[in-house]
Design an enzyme around this catalytic site. Structure first.
Site, PDB file in Angstrom:
ATOM      1  N   LYS A   1       0.811  -1.212   0.000  1.00  0.00           N
ATOM      2  CA  LYS A   1       0.000   0.000   0.000  1.00  0.00           C
ATOM      3  C   LYS A   1       0.849   1.269   0.000  1.00  0.00           C
ATOM      4  CE  LYS A   1      -1.144  -0.501   4.870  1.00  0.00           C
ATOM      5  NZ  LYS A   1      -0.180   0.466   5.420  1.00  0.00           N
TER       6      LYS A   1
ATOM      7  N   ARG B   1      13.770  -3.207   8.581  1.00  0.00           N
ATOM      8  CA  ARG B   1      12.730  -2.583   9.403  1.00  0.00           C
ATOM      9  C   ARG B   1      12.548  -3.397  10.667  1.00  0.00           C
ATOM     10  NH1 ARG B   1       7.037  -0.411   6.873  1.00  0.00           N
ATOM     11  NH2 ARG B   1       6.158  -1.407   8.709  1.00  0.00           N
TER      12      ARG B   1
ATOM     13  N   ARG C   1       1.005  -8.582  13.399  1.00  0.00           N
ATOM     14  CA  ARG C   1       0.421  -7.464  12.643  1.00  0.00           C
ATOM     15  C   ARG C   1      -0.689  -7.952  11.717  1.00  0.00           C
ATOM     16  NH1 ARG C   1       5.574  -5.736  10.089  1.00  0.00           N
ATOM     17  NH2 ARG C   1       4.426  -4.191   8.895  1.00  0.00           N
TER      18      ARG C   1
HETATM   19  P1  AMP Z   1       2.608   0.822   8.482  1.00  0.00           P
HETATM   20  O1  AMP Z   1       3.812   1.445   7.870  1.00  0.00           O
HETATM   21  O2  AMP Z   1       1.321   1.417   7.951  1.00  0.00           O
HETATM   22  O3  AMP Z   1       2.620  -0.678   8.395  1.00  0.00           O
HETATM   23  O4  AMP Z   1       2.651   1.191  10.049  1.00  0.00           O
HETATM   24  C1  AMP Z   1       3.725   0.782  10.857  1.00  0.00           C
HETATM   25  C2  AMP Z   1       3.319   0.797  12.335  1.00  0.00           C
HETATM   26  O5  AMP Z   1       2.946   2.131  12.717  1.00  0.00           O
HETATM   27  C3  AMP Z   1       2.119  -0.064  12.694  1.00  0.00           C
HETATM   28  O6  AMP Z   1       2.466  -1.427  12.893  1.00  0.00           O
HETATM   29  C4  AMP Z   1       1.668   0.607  13.985  1.00  0.00           C
HETATM   30  O7  AMP Z   1       2.528   0.291  15.073  1.00  0.00           O
HETATM   31  C5  AMP Z   1       1.876   2.079  13.669  1.00  0.00           C
HETATM   32  N1  AMP Z   1       0.669   2.673  13.038  1.00  0.00           N
HETATM   33  C6  AMP Z   1       0.549   3.141  11.774  1.00  0.00           C
HETATM   34  N2  AMP Z   1      -0.691   3.591  11.539  1.00  0.00           N
HETATM   35  C7  AMP Z   1      -1.394   3.395  12.698  1.00  0.00           C
HETATM   36  C8  AMP Z   1      -2.739   3.628  13.095  1.00  0.00           C
HETATM   37  N3  AMP Z   1      -3.643   4.143  12.241  1.00  0.00           N
HETATM   38  N4  AMP Z   1      -3.092   3.308  14.357  1.00  0.00           N
HETATM   39  C9  AMP Z   1      -2.202   2.787  15.219  1.00  0.00           C
HETATM   40  N5  AMP Z   1      -0.933   2.511  14.911  1.00  0.00           N
HETATM   41  C10 AMP Z   1      -0.515   2.813  13.663  1.00  0.00           C
END
Ligand code: AMP
Length: 192
Positions: free
Chosen positions: A14, A134, A145
């Site tokens: 995404k 990461r 996750r």
């Molecule tokens: P992503 O890059 O979108 O996979 O986000 C990485 C991490 O950031 C997630 O595993 C959460 O720990 C945190 N995170 C991102 N967006 C959110 C959200 N909307 N609510 C809570 N935690 C978030």
């Protein structure tokens, strides 16, 4: 004017697709994950608070995340539309976003979901872990996750489906192929 969000399980691509949509539609992409990672890197108070949750694959608490999004959506570059990437991820966040948008008499036009099956996602994410290092890309955290996605974020998708603004795209395939599918789906959704 496009106000949309892209939603999908970890590893669905995404972030990559969000960058491309943002370029093609000329709207700013707002990734909560990227904002958190930048804060972690910069060792800001927000980053220090978010890091432990991110490293464990947990959601950062709404009290932190919602305020951060509200502040971001009050900046001037969103007046011509925006693409949210990674927010909302819980139904409580959907309600909060509805409130933010309602104050400006706004709402989302399109919600695009990228789909892929769990084993493909685990495989991709383990590959990404080797490339990027990461800290939340190890197998136990990846599976956690994915579980959170199924337990919490699929309810978000269902809410937007009820509203009739959900469009789904198969996230498996070459990046360019997926981008073509994504752009067609957005066009079709906007014409509907
Ligand atoms: P992503 O890059 O979108 O996979 O986000 C990485 C991490 O950031 C997630 O595993 C959460 O720990 C945190 N995170 C991102 N967006 C959110 C959200 N909307 N609510 C809570 N935690 C978030």
């Amino acid at each position: 004017m496009t106000r949309m969000l892209i939603i999908g399980p970890p590893g669905s691509g995404k972030g990559t697709q969000a960058e491309r949509i943002s370029e093609r539609l000329g709207v700013v992409a707002i990734s909560t994950g990227d904002i958190f990672r930048a804060n972690v890197k910069g060792e800001t108070p927000l980053g220090l608070e978010a890091k432990q949750y991110m490293d464990n694959g947990d959601f950062v608490p709404d009290s932190v995340t919602n305020k951060m999004v509200r502040d971001r959506l009050s900046e001037s570059d969103v007046v011509n539309g925006f693409l949210l990437d990674g927010y909302p991820r819980t139904t409580a966040q959907v309600d909060y976003l509805d409130e933010i948008l309602a104050t400006g008499d706004e709402k989302l036009d399109v919600v695009l979901q990228l789909t892929a099956d769990d084993e493909e996602l685990v495989h991709r994410l383990l590959g990404r872990a080797k490339e990027t290092g990461r800290s939340d890309d190890n197998e136990a955290v990846i599976r956690h996750r994915l579980d959170l996605y199924h337990e919490q974020t699929e309810a978000v998708v269902a809410k937007y489906a009820e509203r009739g603004i959900l469009t789904q795209v198969d996230g498996i395939g070459a990046i360019d192929e997926v981008t073509d599918r994504v752009m067609q789906a957005i066009k079709a959704a906007q014409a509907a």
